[in-house]
Every structure is written in structure tokens, then in C-alpha cells.
Write a protein that holds these residues in place. Structure first.
Motif, mmCIF file in Angstrom:
data_model
loop_
_atom_site.group_PDB
_atom_site.id
_atom_site.type_symbol
_atom_site.label_atom_id
_atom_site.label_comp_id
_atom_site.label_asym_id
_atom_site.label_seq_id
_atom_site.Cartn_x
_atom_site.Cartn_y
_atom_site.Cartn_z
ATOM 1 N N ILE B 336 41.233 -28.416 66.121
ATOM 2 C CA ILE B 336 41.011 -28.282 64.237
ATOM 3 C C ILE B 336 39.979 -27.864 63.799
ATOM 4 O O ILE B 336 39.545 -26.900 62.798
ATOM 5 N N ALA B 337 38.444 -28.522 63.813
ATOM 6 C CA ALA B 337 37.433 -28.434 63.651
ATOM 7 C C ALA B 337 36.816 -27.049 64.084
ATOM 8 O O ALA B 337 36.130 -26.609 63.175
ATOM 9 N N LEU B 338 37.055 -26.547 64.648
ATOM 10 C CA LEU B 338 36.662 -25.330 65.307
ATOM 11 C C LEU B 338 37.192 -24.194 63.943
ATOM 12 O O LEU B 338 36.951 -23.688 63.493
ATOM 13 N N PHE B 339 38.779 -24.350 64.010
ATOM 14 C CA PHE B 339 39.062 -23.604 62.637
ATOM 15 C C PHE B 339 38.693 -23.570 61.436
ATOM 16 O O PHE B 339 38.673 -22.710 61.146
ATOM 17 N N LYS B 340 37.666 -24.787 61.058
ATOM 18 C CA LYS B 340 37.444 -25.333 60.044
ATOM 19 C C LYS B 340 36.386 -24.568 59.395
ATOM 20 O O LYS B 340 35.198 -24.023 58.677
#
Lengths: 253, 403
Positions: B336-340
Motif C-alpha cells: 500500500i505504501a508503494l502504491f502511494k
């Protein structure tokens, strides 16, 4: 005592002067033991006496630093292929069961036959179901280890070891982590196995089991074999004072 | 056995658990008005909440100029991607819907509620939208999802392998469809990456980032546990080096320095950004996976070795499955952090969802509409993050079955 063992024909395990150190601690101090095909050996002794370390050197979970161990004609050296061949012929049952928690009971049992022996899944599952019937829990095949009682888990662990069709079974205190009411169900399986002619080395404090099925008993203390003999000799007339003392402590309750 | 078991005495009769009678008043009293200061807090918070909700609703329904979104919707979704090739994006979406439908039962159990909500979504969007081609495409997407679900419902077990193969093939298919190849008059004329943008680019960066950094991270974690000094040392240096620098600098390095390291080879800008994402994410993944590896008790290794498993088989069949399972929440959190974090590619000149938002705000017609545009962008990010999080919870529940 080793004279006694040497004179018997056809040993499947030969240990000569096995030494093992952990750092400076001398854990095994010259263990020599021969085990015949079909012989049931019980190893007992106080904690820290090296009995678990010894049994674990036989399938190289622990490395010995001096001496010689020959299993079914193969000598244990640094040769990885030899180690893997010996491990295929040697089943092991642990105190803490060590089942694979992410696999079902049947997958625990079929994993090694499929991936090490190269059997088909159908073949392996057929053998696994036979073994589960033999240890008395075929109805648990599709459950996960976490759903079973300790006694059931240990019986699965025995079935898992047997699935590789080993020539030798090693038991490292198989009942020590069990609640008292579950010890019998595991010992019953082990007695049946012993009577079927399996070569077994059992580290245990279950003296009733030893008296019933052991061919030879070895008393370990401080990394050495203090005394060995048949159950009749050991229980009836132990020679060494240390053996006498230990047996009186174990048998008194 | 029966003769020896002590009979249960009458007093120890098995009773049903006490039932508590619930009424609204009781519930309010117990949870909101139990003491005078709780009552006061409840009232104050209620007033604040009412004011806030009313303010937001008033703005959203009367003042906000949402036409900035509807007019630029295509920009937000795919950037400058040519209209003539849009069908290729739709094909990817339709295929995705079909795959989700067909594997719904495998990963999530056959719960109905979620499936209905998910399946209805494209149809609802099809009704809302005003653009005729999009309406048809959304309807096809919905039908593909329903067909996949129906197939799975009918022949679930048999389709398991098919769906796994489908997912594996999906990534290359996606790339062939999106980037195309060859001449302009062929079936799939190539679309240069400087035309990729919006949500499409954000999702591509994320998917590529996850798919490639995950195995790399696992290999690095295993390497860090290795007893071979060279491998161990290389992995430690890589992990600590990358973790020691900010993501932006890794992105810049990938943009500026990859061409220096590989002279004569022109690497696409988007590919360079993807490389940056992968390089960065892998280092963090490696540490998370290592945490999982360390949680495996020694007995598991011993049991595997005693059965004669080779080190590779032991790692792949016994250790990794358990280690990865133990760290699913952390891994998904990192995805999720990567996505953001992909929104940072704006810095190197790519127009992902965030970059498009900036260009839209620079259009003379829509100056000063930050609130509308960023609310929309936040909403899109929020939906995808929620889906990832919900998926991870389903996965965890599924994998922990029976333990």
C-alpha cells in the motif's frame, strides 16, 4: 560392553569413539555402540548427559568431531550426498513433534515421499492413509496439526517418519512433552512398531516401555555410556552405583 | 470406560450463556451516556460532527464544480493515451474482471455480499456514465466478471489451475496490450510511454513494483541469512544502502544514472522509474521477510532436514510458506505504501494520477479548483488502498483456517 555388541552379527549402526564439543564443552566423550537390524535400543540418563545429542549425531542434525558413525554401510562424513542418503533411511520423532503447521496432516506425511523419493501424489496418499490407520487416526487426515491433541500430533509425526519407509527410527524423548493421559496412546504405537521388527533407538524415561520392548538399554551420564545391558540386567542387577541411584529415582514414583 | 468416568453432578449442569437483552435506550446509556462527562463528551462531539458533515455536504453538493473531474475523466484515468487505442485498456479491464470473478472463491471464499457489490460496480458505473463507448465497455466488464464468477461457482476446483495460469499470464498480456508493438498500421500500434499517464500509469508502476520487488526481496532476505560470506555481505550492503537513502533520490538515481551505467542503451523513462520503485521496495521487503524467517522455530528446520529434504526444498516448501504467512499484514502494508509512493514519480516528470491532477489544475478553465481535484484523487487512492487491505484480510483468514 562393546565386546558384547561387537560379537553380534550384522550391525546396521556402528558408532566408534564418537566425540562432540560445543565450544569448550565436551558433550559426547567417546560413545561406542553397535545396533543390530531389528534391535530396539533404549537410551536413558539424567538431563545433560548427552543422550539427545548422541541420537541427533546419527542423522547428522548434530555434527560429531571425532570418531566414526556408519549407518547401513554408509559413513557419515561431510559428503552431503551421504548425509541425504542416511536421512532417507532414518526416520526421526522429536520431543516437540515439529509437524509443519501450514500443511494438513496428510500433506505433512506425503511431503517427503513426494519431494524426496519422487512418488506420485496418489501413491504417497495411499501409503499415508495406511499409516494413519496404523497409528489409529485416519479420520484426522484433512485437519491441520493445530487442531489435534498432543498425542495425536505425535502419532502423526511417527506416521510422517514412517512414510519414508526408513530402516531405522530415532525417537528423541517422544513422550516428554505430552500430558500424562496421552503418553499411552503414543507408547502403544511405538510398542507395535518395535514388535513389527523395526530397528529403533529411543531416548526416553518411560521405564515401563523399556522393560517391555527394549533389547538393550544404555545408561548415559556426562557424555559417556556408564553401563549397558538387557532390561533384566539393568533393572535386576545394575553394576554401577550411578545407574542404581538414577534408576531408584526414576522408578520411585 | 463408561464405568470409570465420574458422572457430572447436577449442580454442574451445562447452562446456556446468559443472554443480554438489548434495546436502543440501553445501548445508548451503556455506551454514550454512562456518566455525566461521557454524556457531555457525546453531546459536544455530536455537535462538532454535525457541523463538519453539514459543511462538507453543502460544499460538495452546491458549491463544488465537479465538471473539472467529468470533463477531464479520461485524462485522470489514462493520461494522453490515444483514444483510438483505448479499447486495449478496456480489454485489460475486462480480462481483469473475468480473472477476479473466476478466482473469487479460491482467495476469498464464496461470500455473497462482497461478490454482489463487486459485480454490481461496473453496471452501476455504466448507468452513471454519459459516454456511450465507456458505457458499453463497462457493461462488458460487468458481464465478464459475472461469467467468471458463474464458471467458478460451477467448476471451482477444476478451474483453480486455470485461474493461476491466467494471473501469471496477465502481466505480460497487460504489457503487450498497453504498449503495443510495431508499425502504426498493425493491429496493436505501439504507444510511446510518454503518452501513458493517470491512474493507468500509477497502477502499472504499482503492479510492476510489487511483482518484481517481491521475489527480489525474498532472495535478498534469504541471502542475508546465508552462511556464505560473499552473498551475505552483498545482501547486507544492498539492503542497508538503499534503506539509508530517501525514495526520491533512488528515483533520481534511476533516471540519471542508469543511462550512465549502461551507455549506448536507451532505457525508457517509465522503465527507469519502475526500476527505481523495484530497487527501493525490494530492500524494505527483504527486511520484512527476514522478520518472518526469524519467527520460524528451529524444530521446523530439523524436521525438514531429518526427512531428507535438500536445503532448497526445505526453504521453498517448509520455511518460506510459513515465514511469508507470518508477515502478510506487513507485506500488504508495504505494498500500500508503494502504491502511494508512486505519486513521487511526478518529480522525474511522469504524469501519474497525481501529475495529471497538477496539469488539470493548470488549465485556464479550472484554476483554483484544488479542493475538487484533490478530493477526487484522494478518493481514488483510498478505494485502491482499501481493496488491497480487504484482500489481505481475506487472504489471512483463509490461510489461517484451522489454526
Amino acid at each position: 560392553m562393546s565386546v558384547n555388541a561387537q560379537s553380534t552379527a550384522d550391525p546396521i549402526i556402528i558408532c566408534r569413539d564418537v566425540h562432540k564439543w560445543y565450544g569448550n564443552y565436551h558433550a559426547l566423550r567417546g560413545i561406542s555402540m553397535d545396533v543390530r537390524r531389528g534391535e530396539v535400543v533404549v537410551v536413558f540418563g539424567p538431563s545433560g548427559s548427552g543422550k539427545s545429542t548422541f541420537i541427533r549425531t546419527i542423522n547428522r542434525l548434530e555434527e560429531h568431531q571425532r570418531g566414526q558413525i556408519i549407518v547401513d554401510g554408509i559413513e557419515l562424513t561431510h559428503d552431503v550426498r551421504n548425509i541425504e542418503r542416511i536421512r532417507m533411511e532414518t526416520g526421526m520423532v522429536f520431543q516437540q513433534f515439529n509437524l509443519f503447521p501450514h500443511l494438513t496432516v496428510i500433506d505433512n506425511i506425503t511431503l517427503a515421499p513426494i519431494w524426496v523419493r519422487g512418488w506420485t501424489k496418489a501413491q504417497a496418499e495411499e501409503i499415508a492413509m495406511q499409516l494413519l490407520k496404523r497409528v489409529g487416526i485416519p479420520e484426522q487426515a484433512r485437519k491441520y496439526p493445530g487442531q489435534l491433541s498432543g498425542g495425536q500430533q505425535q502419532r502423526v509425526a511417527i506416521a510422517r517418519a514412517l512414510a519414508m519407509q526408513p530402516k531405522i527410527m530415532l525417537f528423541d524423548e517422544p513422550t516428554s512433552a505430552l500430558d500424562p493421559e496421552m503418553i499411552k496412546e503414543v507408547l502403544d504405537v511405538m510398542v507395535e512398531l518395535a514388535e513389527s521388527g523395526m530397528t529403533m533407538i529411543v531416548v526416553t524415561h518411560e521405564m515401563g516401555f523399556a522393560r517391555a520392548v527394549a533389547d538393550t538399554m544404555y545408561f548415559f551420564d556426562q557424555g559417556q555410556i556408564v553401563e549397558s545391558g538387557t532390561p533384566d540386567q539393568m533393572f535386576g542387577d545394575p553394576r554401577e552405583a550411578r545407574t542404581k541411584l538414577f534408576l531408584s529415582q526414576v522408578l520411585s514414583h | 470406560m463408561g464405568a470409570n468416568t465420574p458422572t457430572v453432578s447436577k449442580t454442574a449442569e451445562v447452562l446456556p450463556p446468559p443472554t443480554e437483552r438489548y434495546s436502543v435506550v440501553r445501548w445508548l446509556h451503556k455506551n454514550l451516556f454512562s456518566t455525566w462527562y461521557n454524556a457531555l463528551l457525546t453531546i459536544v462531539m455530536l455537535i462538532l460532527a454535525t457541523l463538519a458533515v453539514r459543511g462538507v455536504l453543502e460544499w460538495a453538493l452546491t458549491q463544488a464544480r465537479w465538471e473539472v473531474i467529468t470533463v477531464n475523466l479520461r485524462l485522470f484515468m489514462v493520461g494522453q493515451y490515444p483514444v483510438s487505442a483505448l479499447w486495449r485498456i478496456w480489454a485489460c479491464v475486462v480480462l481483469l474482471a473475468f480473472l477476479i470473478g473466476i478466482s473469487w472463491g479460491i482467495w476469498g471464499g464464496m461470500q455473497r455480499g462482497g461478490a454482489v457489490a463487486f459485480g454490481a460496480l461496473p453496471f452501476i458505473l455504466a448507468i452513471i456514465t454519459s459516454d456511450e463507448p465507456s458505457r458499453i465497455a463497462l457493461a462488458i466488464t460487468g458481464i465478464a466478471g459475472v461469467v467468471g464468477y458463474a464458471l467458478n461457482w460451477r467448476w471451482g476446483a477444476a478451474l483453480r489451475r486455470v485461474s493461476i495460469i491466467g494471473w501469471v499470464l496477465y502481466i505480460p498480456i497487460l504489457f503487450v496490450l498497453v504498449s503495443g508493438s510495431g508499425a502504426d498500421d498493425s493491429l496493436l500500434p505501439s504507444v510511446p510511454t510518454n503518452l501513458w499517464g493517470g491512474l493507468l500509469l500509477t497502477l502499472l508502476l504499482t503492479v510492476v513494483g510489487i511483482v518484481f520487488s517481491f521475489p527480489l526481496g525474498v532472495v535478498l532476505a534469504l541471502g542475508r541469512q546465508s552462511k556464505l560470506p560473499v552473498i551475505n555481505w552483498l545482501c547486507v550492503v544492498y539492503i542497508e544502502l538503499i534503506r539509508g537513502v530517501p525514495f526520491i533520490s533512488v528515483l533520481f538515481m534511476a533516471q540519471l544514472m542508469l543511462p550512465l551505467f549502461l551507455p549506448g542503451v536507451t532505457i525508457d523513462r517509465v522503465v527507469r522509474a519502475m526500476a527505481g520503485v523495484i530497487i527501493f521496495s525490494a530492500a524494505y521487503l527483504a527486511e520484512n521477510v527476514r522478520g518472518g524467517l526469524q519467527s520460524i522455530p528451529r524444530g521446523q528446520y530439523e524436521a525438514a532436514r531429518a526427512l531428507g529434504l535438500s536445503p532448497w526444498k526445505m526453504t521453498l516448501l517448509i520455511i518460506l510458506p510459513q515465514a511469508l504467512r507470518a508477515v502478510i499484514p506487513i507485506l500488504v502494508g508495504q505494498f500500500i505504501a508503494l502504491f502511494k509512493d508512486t505519486s513521487l514519480v511526478v518529480i522525474v516528470g511522469l504524469l501519474d494520477l497525481m501529475g495529471i491532477a497538477k496539469t488539470v489544475l493548470a488549465q485556464p478553465d479550472f484554476l483554483g479548483l484544488q479542493a475538487e481535484v484533490y478530493t477526487f484523487v484522494a478518493f481514488v487512492y483510498g478505494i485502491f488502498c482499501y481493496l488491497m487491505s480487504a484482500f489481505s484480510q481475506r487472504l489471512e483468514a483463509k490461510l489461517h483456517a484451522g489454526r
